[in-house]
Every structure is written in structure tokens, then in C-alpha cells.
Design a protein around this motif. Structure first.
Motif, PDB file in Angstrom:
ATOM      1  N   ASN A  41       0.818  -1.212   0.000  1.00 21.96           N
ATOM      2  CA  ASN A  41       0.000   0.000   0.000  1.00 21.96           C
ATOM      3  C   ASN A  41       0.850   1.260   0.000  1.00 21.96           C
ATOM      4  O   ASN A  41       0.427   2.296  -0.509  1.00 21.96           O
ATOM      5  CB  ASN A  41      -0.966  -0.013   1.189  1.00 21.96           C
ATOM      6  N   ARG A  42       2.056   1.178   0.554  1.00 18.30           N
ATOM      7  CA  ARG A  42       2.965   2.329   0.452  1.00 18.30           C
ATOM      8  C   ARG A  42       3.367   2.543  -1.011  1.00 18.30           C
ATOM      9  O   ARG A  42       3.408   3.680  -1.493  1.00 18.30           O
ATOM     10  CB  ARG A  42       4.204   2.118   1.323  1.00 18.30           C
ATOM     11  N   ILE A  43       3.659   1.465  -1.713  1.00 18.54           N
ATOM     12  CA  ILE A  43       4.014   1.584  -3.135  1.00 18.54           C
ATOM     13  C   ILE A  43       2.858   2.190  -3.924  1.00 18.54           C
ATOM     14  O   ILE A  43       3.045   3.097  -4.753  1.00 18.54           O
ATOM     15  CB  ILE A  43       4.406   0.203  -3.709  1.00 18.54           C
ATOM     16  N   VAL A  44       1.644   1.700  -3.661  1.00 16.44           N
ATOM     17  CA  VAL A  44       0.459   2.232  -4.355  1.00 16.44           C
ATOM     18  C   VAL A  44       0.287   3.719  -4.037  1.00 16.44           C
ATOM     19  O   VAL A  44      -0.006   4.531  -4.925  1.00 16.44           O
ATOM     20  CB  VAL A  44      -0.806   1.439  -3.956  1.00 16.44           C
ATOM     21  N   TYR A  45       0.494   4.085  -2.779  1.00 17.88           N
ATOM     22  CA  TYR A  45       0.333   5.485  -2.368  1.00 17.88           C
ATOM     23  C   TYR A  45       1.367   6.385  -3.046  1.00 17.88           C
ATOM     24  O   TYR A  45       1.061   7.519  -3.450  1.00 17.88           O
ATOM     25  CB  TYR A  45       0.455   5.590  -0.842  1.00 17.88           C
ATOM     26  N   LEU A  46       2.600   5.875  -3.175  1.00 13.19           N
ATOM     27  CA  LEU A  46       3.634   6.653  -3.870  1.00 13.19           C
ATOM     28  C   LEU A  46       3.205   6.959  -5.299  1.00 13.19           C
ATOM     29  O   LEU A  46       3.418   8.064  -5.814  1.00 13.19           O
ATOM     30  CB  LEU A  46       4.958   5.876  -3.876  1.00 13.19           C
ATOM     31  N   ILE A  47       2.580   5.978  -5.939  1.00 13.82           N
ATOM     32  CA  ILE A  47       2.172   6.138  -7.338  1.00 13.82           C
ATOM     33  C   ILE A  47       0.938   7.024  -7.458  1.00 13.82           C
ATOM     34  O   ILE A  47       0.895   7.951  -8.288  1.00 13.82           O
ATOM     35  CB  ILE A  47       1.910   4.745  -7.971  1.00 13.82           C
ATOM     36  N   LYS A  48      -0.059   6.776  -6.604  1.00 17.79           N
ATOM     37  CA  LYS A  48      -1.342   7.467  -6.731  1.00 17.79           C
ATOM     38  C   LYS A  48      -1.315   8.900  -6.183  1.00 17.79           C
ATOM     39  O   LYS A  48      -1.951   9.788  -6.738  1.00 17.79           O
ATOM     40  CB  LYS A  48      -2.436   6.670  -6.002  1.00 17.79           C
ATOM     41  N   HIS A  49      -0.576   9.120  -5.083  1.00 19.32           N
ATOM     42  CA  HIS A  49      -0.645  10.423  -4.409  1.00 19.32           C
ATOM     43  C   HIS A  49       0.606  11.274  -4.584  1.00 19.32           C
ATOM     44  O   HIS A  49       0.519  12.497  -4.568  1.00 19.32           O
ATOM     45  CB  HIS A  49      -0.939  10.220  -2.919  1.00 19.32           C
ATOM     46  N   TYR A  50       1.755  10.614  -4.737  1.00 20.04           N
ATOM     47  CA  TYR A  50       2.988  11.380  -4.938  1.00 20.04           C
ATOM     48  C   TYR A  50       3.428  11.390  -6.407  1.00 20.04           C
ATOM     49  O   TYR A  50       4.486  11.919  -6.739  1.00 20.04           O
ATOM     50  CB  TYR A  50       4.113  10.826  -4.067  1.00 20.04           C
TER      51      TYR A  50
END
Length: 722
Positions: A41-50
Motif C-alpha cells: 500500500n505504500r508503493i500504491v500510495y507513492l504512485i497514486k498520491h505522490y
């Protein structure tokens, strides 16, 4: 499918880790605390939000299996863009980097088995030796010293030519150890030259070359740094010093890095893993450290026991893993008994568990060694219980044994007598093979093929043997000068070694075909790399070196992993797995934990050669015990609902397992059969006793454990008075 953060079921600490900015982050994840969930979920967050592009993310996992599982989980959330990411093991990353940026043609990969053969074939060129041990036994020297020592040199990025041999009077090092270090320092450059001449590299060279490219080639370093702008490393504690330094180069200008690890699960020190990586990371990076301590796997009673054990270690942070989700649950059970009683107790308890609607696949028996696992597996099978098939050793697969037997007898190999016995048994039966071999004097070293092929009595009495001798003779004449790759293929083809597996093609047939294909590939590769000496005799020497060194990794069909039954395994093999019920048998000193032994052959560089300071106050023996305790911790934290531990009774204190002795008894329910009632204060778990009558009188037995072989004879007069 992507789930927005606000809808994600995560703990506050997990959410903090997931949304952490693109700055250094260390996640210290206790056992069962949702590490993989947080990481993906950290990887997904990096892609989606950052708005981090997937192609700029490098993710290092410890195994290819873990890499595949992570990739599949990410694909469900971000779709095909996961293909743009780099996800793999450290070795696969180094190989990819060399493929992309090494100017000259990439050398062939030299496998460890080939390196062993290379050493043994050229051993005389390496003498004379300073070391008596190296002079006495070449095979042990190569397998137990040369190979592991040279691998660790690359893992630790040690330039051996600059290293100074420690002095015995200053470091309490034996003369023999100093002699071995002198030999190893002298031999290492020779080994490297052999590989350069053949245009091959081993796994250690791949690491070293990758490090050197990034260290010396600024243009390549800049390209790599620009490509991999965010680095994520899983199981950080299990990676070696070289990985740490390579990652330092990549993140030097943009320290956008996330690492996940648990010092309490460092169990691969023999591969160079050490907790220094975690310590060094904290020092080098201005990092945020988040600790995941809420467990989602085990009951609190299991966690209490696990924490109590691992907190006896002194080098790691104290464990405080807890659960909100699971209640206290069943208290771990400790059974005291002799080895046969432990095995009987285990089979009895498993049958009882299966009657309580547990499935066989819910149960695991985790052992310290392969031999212990083999004993436990055989016992359960004899008891009529279903056990997941243990993956057979490469040279125990019937198809591999058959082709090796033919190669050995045709090429007059070291094991040709064993090979001929197998071929006779296959064609004429076990009884005939035994009778024929019994005719000869065991002290006679003449190859049995020579004796049998010249014995008219045997050839006339057993026509099938006459035909076998003709076939072998024909093969020897035709195949003598051909390269091994062609010979092995013709052996398989002319003797129909593959046909039966193709016809049925069940799971065992798939196993046979996969590994026979690997055998054929090795024969062809051997011929290609040894153009001057590529015949069957030379190939046999290569195979013999592999057999003596411990064999090869079996290639397993995917279906093997899906077979149901009780899992019987070593602890090292199940790191990352989980089971409802775990049995830990055979705890005693020397069995678990294993004894620490100073080895006659050195397998790793001395501490003085390490490029980082070893600030530990522990002795080698204490380091060993702490790693064994971490292994015990890993085993216990695989359990979700119940743990059963078995150990010897009436042991002298020096023979008892440290792990049982050092933990407060409040963490266990003790079952000591037959005297368990004397040692158990829990009314709920108190065993039931039964009086049995036989010809010799009355006996007291245990109803909870009817298979117990011990019963206590009752004094009738005393019983009557009471």
C-alpha cells in the motif's frame, strides 16, 4: 482493485508508514504485523498520491517467490503499470544492471557445482599448501572452505590482496587457521583468473561487478540514479553488506528509500545476513523509524511465549508484539518424554485435532534439521496421517538415479558399481541383483561390470543380464568419444528413460521430466564450456563432485505446492508462512539449539577483515545461541492458534534446551506423561488417569495419552487402605 486510503483497514502506524513522504523510512515490522500489506500500500500510495512513476521504483525482495507474490498483489491495484516496475531479488537486480551497462559481452554464469568441479579437477595446481587440513582432504577443503569463504569475500566487499593475516599471539588464532588464511589469500586470485579465462562469473562476482560499475563509472551511476528514484527493500535484515553499499550509491543524491525489517528474524548469517544493515541505515540516513507491533496472526498466549524467548537475546531491540484481534487462546503445551514418546504424543494430538474439524493443511511440524523432519514425516505416515510430500533430493529422484546409473557404468565413474546394481535391479529385480553381487568378495575392488561380463555362469543363468551387458558394451564403443551432451541424450533416448513419464504425465512424472531436462541441460553446458575435455568420463567427475558436495536444488512443479496434508519442514523453509497449529519437536541441547562447534575448516573471513566495526561484546558461541533463539522465535510466530513443544525428560541440566529452561513456566501448560499430573497445576488441562488390569495386577495409566508406554504398577494393599 485500488482502495482509497480512507477506506483502507489499517492501524494508525500502518497508515503513517503508507503515507510517509518520499524521505528515508525504516519500518521495523514484528512477526505477523502486516508488513506486506503496509509495503504494497505504500508503493500504491507513492504512485497514486505522490505521482511517482512505476518505472522509477526499485523493489528488492529476498526470494523470487516473494517478488512474484508482491507483483501479483500490486497488479490487482495498479494494473499493467506494475510491469514497468523493477521487482526482484538482489542477485536478479545485479544481473539486470550488468546486462544493461557492462560494455563487454556478459560472461556465462558459473554455478556452485561447476566451481566445485573446477577446483577438484585442478587441485594439484593449487599446492603445496600451508594448511595440513587442505592437503589431507581436497573435497572437504573445496566444499566447506574455499567456496563459502570466497562467497563471503564478495558479500563483504573485501579486497583480499590488501588484507593482513592476523597474528596468533595477538588474536588467539591457531597456527592451522593462519595457514588456511594464507592458502585462501593465495588461491583466490587463481580462482578469479580461471573464471576470466573461461569467461564465466559466479553469483559473488555479479555482486562485486555491480558494485565496481557504480563505484567507478560516474556516467552509469547517474543513469541508474535517475532511473531508480525510489528504492524499497523488503527483509532488510536478511541482506548482506554488499547490498547496503550498492543501495547507498543509488540513493546518494535522492535518498528516497523505504526499508522493512525485523532484527529478531535474522536467521541467515551463514549467507552474510547481519543486523549491521539496520544499525548503519539509522546512522547514514536521517530516517523516520516506525515500529509495527500489533500482530494479526497469533493469539496473545503465543505472542507472550515468543516475546519471552526472544527477549533473552541482547543484541536486538526488545520485542513487544501484541494482538487486539485475538484473545489469549489456548496456552502453548509443553510435553516431556523420550523421543519415541514425543513422536507418539504428536501423532495422538494430531488425530485429536483432526476430529475437532481442523484440516491437515492447518498443521505444521517444524524441525531444526532435515534429518529430524524426515523422522517426523515417516512417523506420521506410519500412523496413517496424510503428510505433504517432502520435495525429494535431486539425486533421490528415480529418473535422475536411472540416467546417472547409465552414465556411471558407461563412463566408468566412481559410482559405477552402484549404477550397475540399479540397472540390474531395474531389469531383473532386487533379488537377482542381490544374489549376483553377493557372489563377489567385498574386498575385491575390481569393477563389478568386469567381473559380471566375464562370468559365464552368471551370463548363462540370467539371460536378462547378458542383454544388459551387451547394451552397456555397445554404448561404451559408440559413445566413448562423443561430447557428454550428446551421450546423455542418446542414453535417455535409446533406453526409453523419458517415454514412460511422457505417457502418464502425473505430478511425479512432471517432477521427473523437469529434473531430467535440467540434467540434460547441464550435460550440454558442460560440453560447451569444456571443449578440450568434454567426454562422459569428465562429465561423470563433475556429477560426482556435485553428489559429494550435497547435490542440486530440485526443480519442483507448481502442483507440488498445492498438495494437501500436514506440512513437515525445517524452520528455515517456512519463514513467511503461517499455520493454525504448530508442533516443535525434539527440543534439547544439541538438537535445538544446535551445539556451537569451532570448525576445522574456516568458512568466513576473520572479523578483522570486515570493513565495518564489530562492536558486539558477544563471543562466537553466544552469537550462535542468539541466532538459534531467533530461529526458535520464527518457528513459534508461524502459529496462529496453538503450539505444541516436545522435549526430553530427566535430562541432566547441561543437556536440556536453553529455550525451555529460560522461559517462565507460566507461559506453558506442561504435560509430562506418565507423571504429568504431578507437574500440572491447571485443573482445566489436568490429565485423566485410568486403572488398567492385566494378568500381573493393576496398573495406573494415562487416559489423555493412551499410547504412553509407561504405566505405574499399583500396590493393592496401599490402594485398598486409601
Amino acid at each position: 482493485m485500488y482502495i482509497p486510503l480512507e477506506n483502507l483497514t489499517a492501524t494508525p502506524t500502518q497508515k503513517e508508514a503508507i503515507i510517509h513522504p518520499q524521505t528515508p523510512l525504516m519500518i521495523l515490522a514484528g512477526a505477523g504485523t502486516g508488513k506486506t500489506f503496509t509495503l504494497e500500500n505504500r508503493i500504491v500510495y507513492l504512485i497514486k498520491h505522490y505521482n511517482v512513476k512505476p518505472e522509477h521504483i526499485l523493489t528488492i525482495t529476498y526470494t523470487e517467490k516473494a517478488a512474484g507474490e508482491l507483483q501479483n498483489r500490486l497488479a490487482n491495484k495498479i494494473g499493467q503499470s506494475v510491469c514497468d516496475m523493477t521487482i526482484g531479488t538482489f542477485h536478479s537486480f545485479c544481473f539486470r544492471l550488468l546486462m544493461d551497462y557492462k560494455k563487454s559481452t556478459l560472461p556465462y554464469l558459473l554455478e556452485e557445482s561447476e566451481a566445485i568441479h573446477m577446483f577438484l579437477e585442478n587441485y594439484d595446481e593449487l599446492g603445496p599448501f600451508y594448511s595440513e587440513e587442505f592437503s589431507i582432504n581436497p573435497q572437504l577443503a573445496v566444499i566447506n572452505s574455499f567456496i563459502p569463504f570466497f562467497n563471503r569475500l564478495r558479500d563483504e566487499l573485501i579486497d583480499i590482496e590488501r588484507m593482513t593475516i592476523p597474528l596468533d599471539n595477538e588474536n588467539n588464532i591457531s597456527e592451522e587457521t593462519i595457514a588456511q588464511l594464507k592458502d585462501l589469500k593465495r588461491i583466490y586470485p587463481i580462482f578469479q583468473k580461471w573464471k576470466r579465462d573461461l569467461n564465466v562469473v559466479d553469483y559473488g562476482d555479479m555482486i562485486l561487478l555491480c558494485y565496481q560499475i557504480l563505484q567507478k563509472n560516474e556516467a552509469v551511476l547517474k543513469i541508474v540514479q535517475d532511473k531508480y528514484r525510489h528504492v524499497i527493500i523488503d527483509e532488510f535484515q536478511d541482506n548482506n553488506f554488499a547490498l547496503n553499499k550498492i543501495i547507498n550509491y543509488i540513493t546518494e543524491k535522492q535518498p528516497q528509500i523505504t526499508v522493512v525489517g525485523d532484527e529478531n528474524q535474522t536467521i541467515y548469517s551463514f549467507r552474510g545476513a547481519n543486523s549491521y544493515n539496520i544499525t548503519e541505515f539509522k546512522t547514514k540516513y536521517k530516517t523516520t523509524i516506525l515500529s509495527l507491533e500489533e500482530n494479526f496472526r497469533s493469539t496473545q498466549s503465543i505472542l507472550n511465549l515468543s516475546n519471552a524467548s526472544i527477549n533473552k537475546n541482547t543484541l536486538q531491540k526488545k520485542a513487544n508484539v501484541y494482538t487486539k484481534k485475538n484473545p489469549m487462546g489456548s496456552t502453548p503445551k509443553l510435553f516431556w518424554g523420550e523421543k519415541n514418546e514425543q513422536l507418539e504424543f504428536m501423532s495422538y494430538e494430531i488425530r485429536k485435532l483432526l476430529k475437532q474439524d481442523n484440516q491437515e493443511s492447518d498443521i505444521a511440524v517444524l524441525c531444526r534439521t532435515n534429518s529430524q523432519a524426515e523422522i517426523a514425516s515417516n512417523l506420521l505416515l506410519k500412523a496413517g496421517l496424510s503428510v505433504q510430500p517432502r520435495i525429494p533430493a535431486y539425486f533421490n529422484i528415480p529418473a535422475i538415479l536411472d540416467v546417472t546409473a547409465w552414465c556411471q557404468i558407461i563412463g566408468s565413474g566412481l559410482f559405477q558399481d552402484n549404477g550397475l546394481y540399479r540397472l540390474i535391479r531395474n531389469t531383473s529385480g532386487e533379488e537377482t541383483a542381490f544374489k549376483i553381487y553377493s557372489l563377489f568378495d567385498k574386498r575385491d575392488n575390481t569393477p563389478r561390470y568386469e567381473l559380471i561380463s566375464n562370468d559365464i555362469y552368471i551370463l548363462n543363468k540370467y539371460p536378462s543380464i547378458r542383454n544388459l551387458v551387451k547394451t552397456i558394451s555397445s554404448h561404451r564403443k559408440i559413445l566413448a568419444r562423443k561430447p557428454a551432451g550428446e551421450v546423455v541424450w542418446e542414453i535417455c533416448e535409446k533406453n526409453n528413460l523419458l517415454k514412460k513419464y511422457n505417457n502418464r504425465y502425473d505430478i511425479d512424472d512432471k517432477l521427473a521430466i523437469l529434473n531430467i531436462s535440467d540434467y540434460l541441460r547441464r550435460a550440454q553446458l558442460f560440453s560447451k564450456r569444456n571443449p578440450k575435455d568434454h567426454n562422459l568420463k569428465a562429465f561423470n567427475k563433475y556429477i560426482e563432485a556435485i553428489i559429494i558436495s550435497g547435490g542440486l536444488r530440485t526443480i519442483v512443479p507448481e502442483e507440488f505446492q498445492q498438495l494437501k496434508g500436514i506440512r513437515v519442514s525445517t524452520i528455515h523453509s517456512v519463514k513467511g508462512a503461517e499455520f493454525s497449529i504448530v508442533f516443535l519437536p525434539f527440543l534439547r541441547s544439541g538438537s535445538f539449539p544446535l551445539h556451537f562447534r569451532l570448525k576445522a575448516l574456516i568458512s568466513h573471513p576473520p572479523d578483522e577483515w570486515l570493513t565495518y566495526l564489530n562492536s558486539s561484546h558477544l563471543t562466537q558461541k553466544e552469537h550462535h545461541l542468539e541466532e538459534e533463539r531467533r530461529l526458535f522465535y520464527v518457528a513459534m510466530t508461524r502459529a496462529k492458534k496453538k503450539i505444541f513443544i516436545t522435549t526430553r525428560k530427566n535430562e541432566p541440566k547441561k543437556d536440556k534446551s536453553y529455550f525451555i529452561e529460560e522461559i517462565e513456566k507460566e507461559h506453558f501448560i506442561t504435560k509430562d506423561c506418565p507423571s504429568c499430573s504431578k507437574n500440572n497445576d491447571s485443573a482445566e488441562e489436568s490429565p485423566k488417569l485410568i486403572i488398567k488390569n492385566n494378568k500381573e495386577g493393576l496398573y495406573l495409566g494415562c487416559l489423555d495419552f493412551p499410547e504412553c508406554r509407561y504405566v505405574e504398577k499399583l500396590n493393592l494393599e496401599s490402594l485398598w487402605k486409601n
